[in-house]
Design a protein around this motif. Structure first.
Motif, PDB file in Angstrom:
ATOM      1  N   GLY A  81       0.797  -1.221   0.000  1.00 30.75           N
ATOM      2  CA  GLY A  81       0.000   0.000   0.000  1.00 30.75           C
ATOM      3  C   GLY A  81       0.827   1.266   0.000  1.00 30.75           C
ATOM      4  N   GLN A 110       3.807   5.052  -4.030  1.00 34.11           N
ATOM      5  CA  GLN A 110       2.399   4.930  -4.391  1.00 34.11           C
ATOM      6  C   GLN A 110       2.226   5.047  -5.895  1.00 34.11           C
ATOM      7  N   LEU A 113       3.819   1.848  -7.469  1.00 34.28           N
ATOM      8  CA  LEU A 113       3.112   0.600  -7.168  1.00 34.28           C
ATOM      9  C   LEU A 113       1.684   0.578  -7.715  1.00 34.28           C
ATOM     10  N   HIS A 114       1.073   1.754  -7.832  1.00 27.83           N
ATOM     11  CA  HIS A 114      -0.338   1.834  -8.249  1.00 27.83           C
ATOM     12  C   HIS A 114      -0.510   2.893  -9.340  1.00 27.83           C
ATOM     13  N   ARG A 117      -4.045   4.452 -10.092  1.00 25.23           N
ATOM     14  CA  ARG A 117      -4.761   5.237  -9.088  1.00 25.23           C
ATOM     15  C   ARG A 117      -4.400   6.718  -9.201  1.00 25.23           C
TER      16      ARG A 117
END
Length: 151
Positions: A81, A110, A113-114, A117
């Motif tokens: 996360g 963040q 990793l994503h 988003r």
């Protein structure tokens, strides 16, 4: 003597006794003088505490963030996360409060990793204190200990 029983020789008993004494001695020393870095032969203090029933305080920290989509979210404090595990973040808490720019690494992780988003625009290090009275929560306060505007 039972033929299936094997008796240790004197050097074997001595070696095992010295090994056990060394481990126990190290554990005692690191318990008194060590840090969480000494685990498993030292304290794991984030789990080893008690709180007074009357006037005791329970402290917790977490990360929240504003996103480019206009939402305010609580960030998961794990490697997937936030890019860092909770223990890593808690271990750096003092440094983060002194230098909130360290939160930029979480925004970068963040993003990496994503990628699908919305990117983070601001990160908050939130601190909650629950004060106990007669073993029950009597009051709760929440404040931001650090805020970082993401670059």
């Amino acid at each position: 003597m039972d033929p299936g029983v094997f008796r240790l020789s004197t050097p074997g008993r001595l070696w095992r006794t010295l090994a056990a004494a060394t481990v126990i001695g190290t554990l005692l020393y690191t318990t008194a003088r060590g840090t969480d870095d000494d685990f498993p032969l030292g304290p794991m203090t984030q789990f080893a505490f008690s709180v007074k029933d009357d006037g005791g305080e329970i402290h917790s920290h977490w990360l929240e963030a504003d996103t480019a989509a206009g939402t305010h979210v609580k960030l998961p404090m794990d490697a997937v996360g936030a890019g860092m595990k909770r223990a890593e973040i808690e271990g750096q808490m003092t440094r983060i409060v002194r230098d909130p720019s360290l939160l930029q690494g979480i925004a970068d992780a963040q993003r990496r990793l994503h990628p699908g988003r919305p990117p983070l625009t601001r990160i908050y290090l939130v601190h909650q204190v629950k004060t106990l009275r007669d073993g029950k929560v009597a009051s709760t306060s929440v404040r931001n200990r650090a805020v970082w505007t993401v670059r």
